[in-house]
Design a protein around this motif. Structure first.
Motif, PDB file in Angstrom:
ATOM      1  N   ALA A 184       0.830  -1.206   0.000  1.00 49.52           N
ATOM      2  CA  ALA A 184       0.000   0.000   0.000  1.00 49.52           C
ATOM      3  C   ALA A 184       0.869   1.261   0.000  1.00 49.52           C
ATOM      4  N   GLY A 185       1.952   1.251   0.767  1.00 53.54           N
ATOM      5  CA  GLY A 185       2.864   2.392   0.789  1.00 53.54           C
ATOM      6  C   GLY A 185       3.551   2.596  -0.552  1.00 53.54           C
ATOM      7  N   ILE A 186       3.960   1.509  -1.182  1.00 55.42           N
ATOM      8  CA  ILE A 186       4.582   1.581  -2.506  1.00 55.42           C
ATOM      9  C   ILE A 186       3.584   2.128  -3.530  1.00 55.42           C
ATOM     10  N   THR A 187       2.343   1.667  -3.446  1.00 54.07           N
ATOM     11  CA  THR A 187       1.313   2.143  -4.367  1.00 54.07           C
ATOM     12  C   THR A 187       1.088   3.641  -4.214  1.00 54.07           C
ATOM     13  N   LEU A 188       1.051   4.113  -2.988  1.00 56.14           N
ATOM     14  CA  LEU A 188       0.868   5.544  -2.741  1.00 56.14           C
ATOM     15  C   LEU A 188       2.019   6.358  -3.327  1.00 56.14           C
ATOM     16  N   GLY A 189       3.256   5.899  -3.126  1.00 55.70           N
ATOM     17  CA  GLY A 189       4.413   6.586  -3.698  1.00 55.70           C
ATOM     18  C   GLY A 189       4.389   6.575  -5.206  1.00 55.70           C
ATOM     19  N   TRP A 190       4.013   5.456  -5.796  1.00 57.79           N
ATOM     20  CA  TRP A 190       3.939   5.344  -7.255  1.00 57.79           C
ATOM     21  C   TRP A 190       2.868   6.276  -7.813  1.00 57.79           C
ATOM     22  N   TRP A 191       1.739   6.334  -7.142  1.00 54.35           N
ATOM     23  CA  TRP A 191       0.619   7.126  -7.629  1.00 54.35           C
ATOM     24  C   TRP A 191       0.875   8.623  -7.495  1.00 54.35           C
ATOM     25  N   LEU A 192       1.392   9.056  -6.340  1.00 57.80           N
ATOM     26  CA  LEU A 192       1.606  10.485  -6.120  1.00 57.80           C
ATOM     27  C   LEU A 192       2.854  11.014  -6.813  1.00 57.80           C
ATOM     28  N   GLY A 193       3.922  10.274  -6.788  1.00 56.84           N
ATOM     29  CA  GLY A 193       5.184  10.754  -7.337  1.00 56.84           C
ATOM     30  C   GLY A 193       5.953  11.570  -6.301  1.00 56.84           C
ATOM     31  N   ALA A 194       7.215  11.831  -6.595  1.00 57.39           N
ATOM     32  CA  ALA A 194       8.101  12.497  -5.634  1.00 57.39           C
ATOM     33  C   ALA A 194       7.700  13.944  -5.382  1.00 57.39           C
ATOM     34  N   ALA A 195       7.260  14.628  -6.417  1.00 55.55           N
ATOM     35  CA  ALA A 195       6.901  16.045  -6.261  1.00 55.55           C
ATOM     36  C   ALA A 195       5.729  16.206  -5.281  1.00 55.55           C
TER      37      ALA A 195
END
Length: 191
Positions: free
Chosen positions: A146-157
């Motif tokens: 779930a954490g990986i999915t959130l990072g992938w979806w939102l992006g670094a910016a």
């Protein structure tokens, strides 16, 4: 069920702003600029989250079987203390200039980052303390995914807009308290 839910929630909370999530977010931004968000990157992150949770759950359950109950409780206290230390450590990733498109390289880097981070030590601790270690494995894997999915979806910016460092510091303080109480209980059997 308690082990599953606690592991799921704690792993998800500790993944927020972690090195693996920020790396996935950086790579997601790089892929998005080239040709849109890559689902292959997401599946790679899911695989690494599940694999690292499985490794740490197996390690926790195996070591706990070898130790007397009080020593296993002290092992849990040490794992929580290490997780607290890692949570308090600031996450500083270098910007990616030429991201590789190699899945093998992404798996190697993600697994290396995940095997020594706080969420996997939480999985280790709960697997060592649990009666049924697979519940800690399942909760840890799903929380990490779930954490990986959130990072992938939102992006670094987008991830940089949130005060994740302060969340990690608060969680580190809670982990220190949990480690102290677990250690005191293992040493003196307070309750």
């Amino acid at each position: 069920m308690d082990t599953f839910l606690l592991t799921l929630l704690l792993v998800f909370a500790s993944v927020l702003g972690a090195r693996d999530q920020m790396l996935i977010a950086q790579l997601s931004d790089a892929f998005a600029q080239a040709k849109g968000r890559s689902s292959q990157l997401l599946f790679t992150g899911w695989f690494c989250a599940a694999a690292s949770a499985a490794i740490m759950a197996y390690a926790g359950a195996t070591i706990a079987e070898l130790l007397p109950s009080r020593a296993a409780a002290m092992l849990v206290a040490f794992a929580l203390g290490i997780a607290a230390f890692e949570l308090a450590w600031p996450v500083r990733l270098k910007p990616l200039y030429e991201p590789t498109r190699s899945v093998g390289a992404a798996v190697a880097v993600l697994l290396a980052k995940q095997l020594g981070d706080a969420p996997r030590f939480i999985v280790f601790a709960f697997a060592a303390a649990a009666i049924h270690a697979p519940t800690a494995l399942l909760g840890g894997a799903l929380g990490g995914m779930a954490g990986i999915t959130l990072g992938w979806w939102l992006g670094a910016a987008e991830m940089r807009k949130f005060p994740l460092y302060y969340l990690r510091l608060g969680l580190a303080a809670c982990m220190i308290v949990a480690a102290l109480f677990t250690g005191l209980n293992a040493r003196f059997e307070v309750w």
